[in-house]
Scaffold this motif. Structure first.
Motif, PDB file in Angstrom:
ATOM      1  N   PRO A 210      14.593  29.253 -45.216  1.00  0.00           N
ATOM      2  CA  PRO A 210      14.773  29.143 -46.577  1.00  0.00           C
ATOM      3  C   PRO A 210      13.011  28.820 -47.371  1.00  0.00           C
ATOM      4  O   PRO A 210      11.988  28.423 -46.244  1.00  0.00           O
TER       5      PRO A 210
ATOM      6  N   LEU B 154      12.636  26.263 -50.033  1.00  0.00           N
ATOM      7  CA  LEU B 154      13.539  25.166 -51.182  1.00  0.00           C
ATOM      8  C   LEU B 154      12.557  23.626 -50.646  1.00  0.00           C
ATOM      9  O   LEU B 154      12.929  23.362 -49.190  1.00  0.00           O
TER      10      LEU B 154
ATOM     11  N   CYS C 264      20.629  24.785 -55.718  1.00  0.00           N
ATOM     12  CA  CYS C 264      19.770  25.079 -54.849  1.00  0.00           C
ATOM     13  C   CYS C 264      19.957  26.749 -54.402  1.00  0.00           C
ATOM     14  O   CYS C 264      20.156  27.066 -54.184  1.00  0.00           O
TER      15      CYS C 264
ATOM     16  N   ALA D 233      18.875  29.377 -51.803  1.00  0.00           N
ATOM     17  CA  ALA D 233      19.299  29.272 -50.835  1.00  0.00           C
ATOM     18  C   ALA D 233      19.243  30.096 -49.864  1.00  0.00           C
ATOM     19  O   ALA D 233      19.256  30.564 -48.750  1.00  0.00           O
TER      20      ALA D 233
ATOM     21  N   GLN E  89      20.689  34.141 -42.570  1.00  0.00           N
ATOM     22  CA  GLN E  89      21.446  33.609 -43.764  1.00  0.00           C
ATOM     23  C   GLN E  89      21.365  32.186 -43.068  1.00  0.00           C
ATOM     24  O   GLN E  89      21.694  31.860 -41.762  1.00  0.00           O
TER      25      GLN E  89
ATOM     26  N   THR F  19      24.207  24.894 -45.226  1.00  0.00           N
ATOM     27  CA  THR F  19      23.705  24.289 -46.213  1.00  0.00           C
ATOM     28  C   THR F  19      24.979  23.197 -45.755  1.00  0.00           C
ATOM     29  O   THR F  19      25.915  23.093 -45.840  1.00  0.00           O
TER      30      THR F  19
ATOM     31  N   GLN G 118      29.056  29.125 -53.001  1.00  0.00           N
ATOM     32  CA  GLN G 118      27.482  29.572 -52.269  1.00  0.00           C
ATOM     33  C   GLN G 118      28.011  31.065 -51.473  1.00  0.00           C
ATOM     34  O   GLN G 118      28.571  31.760 -52.004  1.00  0.00           O
TER      35      GLN G 118
ATOM     36  N   VAL H  70      23.264  28.016 -54.300  1.00  0.00           N
ATOM     37  CA  VAL H  70      24.392  27.208 -53.694  1.00  0.00           C
ATOM     38  C   VAL H  70      24.292  25.841 -54.488  1.00  0.00           C
ATOM     39  O   VAL H  70      23.803  25.558 -54.544  1.00  0.00           O
TER      40      VAL H  70
ATOM     41  N   CYS I 100      20.185  18.713 -50.701  1.00  0.00           N
ATOM     42  CA  CYS I 100      20.457  19.877 -50.639  1.00  0.00           C
ATOM     43  C   CYS I 100      19.394  19.780 -49.023  1.00  0.00           C
ATOM     44  O   CYS I 100      17.923  20.736 -49.228  1.00  0.00           O
TER      45      CYS I 100
ATOM     46  N   VAL J  20      19.013  23.273 -46.270  1.00  0.00           N
ATOM     47  CA  VAL J  20      19.681  24.077 -45.472  1.00  0.00           C
ATOM     48  C   VAL J  20      18.463  24.540 -44.540  1.00  0.00           C
ATOM     49  O   VAL J  20      17.161  24.627 -44.441  1.00  0.00           O
TER      50      VAL J  20
ATOM     51  N   ARG K 113      15.117  21.824 -48.491  1.00  0.00           N
ATOM     52  CA  ARG K 113      15.893  20.985 -48.907  1.00  0.00           C
ATOM     53  C   ARG K 113      15.193  20.463 -50.164  1.00  0.00           C
ATOM     54  O   ARG K 113      13.615  20.521 -50.567  1.00  0.00           O
TER      55      ARG K 113
END
Length: 248
Positions: free
Chosen positions: A122, A124, A142, A144, A149, A152, A172, A177, A194, A196, A204
């Motif tokens: 991820p 993020l 977010c 994601a 995959q 979350t 999602q 997300v 958040c 992930v 995050r």
């Protein structure tokens, strides 16, 4: 009768030739990186990926074609007969799920494909501050996107968020997300996180939610009446001053 037999034989020759060519093309096989069947190629972003298509069981030179999805790949003249190579460089996250297909030019039904399985964690990071009035709705979003995959989780002030029915909604997809809060209250103030996670890593993002006082709402009629009063007051003031001047 002999003439009819000779005519029949003449007609059969081209038919046999066509059948022979069809069988010749059908008997051919193509392989990509030594795979004669369609396959998935696991890779990572960054390093290039080389794909080599080879004609097998051929008794003559064969021209090859490459496709990326539905689009034809341009090949140099010396890179299309019997063996053809292409390079994906650099491999990016957007290449995930893309299909490369090698086909026989004279019989495109003879083909073999490879699907790129580009794995990445991820992506993020960062934080965001949101200010909103009490009793308004708010949505925290977010990115994601990851492969494989990710799972979350949502936290509030570093504690697992307890979802309230009819107030919290989760949405999602494979790339986004979202957490929606309906009619926020002062008790919703705080930092939402958040998180992930996938087998390749974690991302995050923090959301600092600040819920302000609800602004008073004036009825439209009251606003219009107030404006009219102000206008009349100004007009009467002008008239009064003018009468005073005339009296003097």
């Amino acid at each position: 009768m002999a003439q009819r037999s000779s005519l029949a034989a003449l007609y059969e020759v081209p038919v046999l030739a066509v059948c022979f060519l069809a069988c010749l093309a059908t008997g051919l096989e193509l392989s990509i990186n030594n795979h004669a069947d369609d396959f998935s190629l696991l890779t990572l972003p960054g390093p290039p990926v080389s794909l080599s298509c080879l004609v097998q069981n051929s008794s003559q030179d064969e021209e090859l074609l490459w496709y990326r999805g539905d689009g034809k790949v341009d090949l140099k003249d010396g890179n299309r007969v019997n063996v053809s190579n292409i390079c994906v460089s650099p491999v990016t996250e957007s290449d995930n799920g893309v299909t490369f297909t090698c086909k026989l030019a004279r019989d495109k039904s003879v083909q073999v494909s490879v699907i790129l399985d580009v794995q990445f964690p991820p992506r993020l990071t960062g934080e965001e501050s949101l200010q909103i009035e009490e009793e308004k709705d708010v949505t925290l979003s977010c990115n994601a996107k990851s492969n494989p995959q990710a799972q979350t989780s949502w936290y509030k002030n570093n504690t697992t968020l307890i979802l309230e029915q009819n107030r919290h909604q989760l949405y999602q997809t494979s790339e986004v997300v979202q957490l929606s809060i309906t009619k926020v209250q002062k008790s919703d103030n705080g930092t939402y996180t958040c998180v992930v996670k996938s087998s390749l890593g974690e991302g995050r993002k923090d959301f600092h939610l600040i819920v302000g006082d609800k602004k008073p709402v004036f009825p439209k009629e009251a606003v219009i009446a107030a404006v009219v009063v102000v206008i009349l007051t100004v007009l009467f003031g002008i008239v009064a001053r003018r009468d005073k001047i005339f009296k003097v």
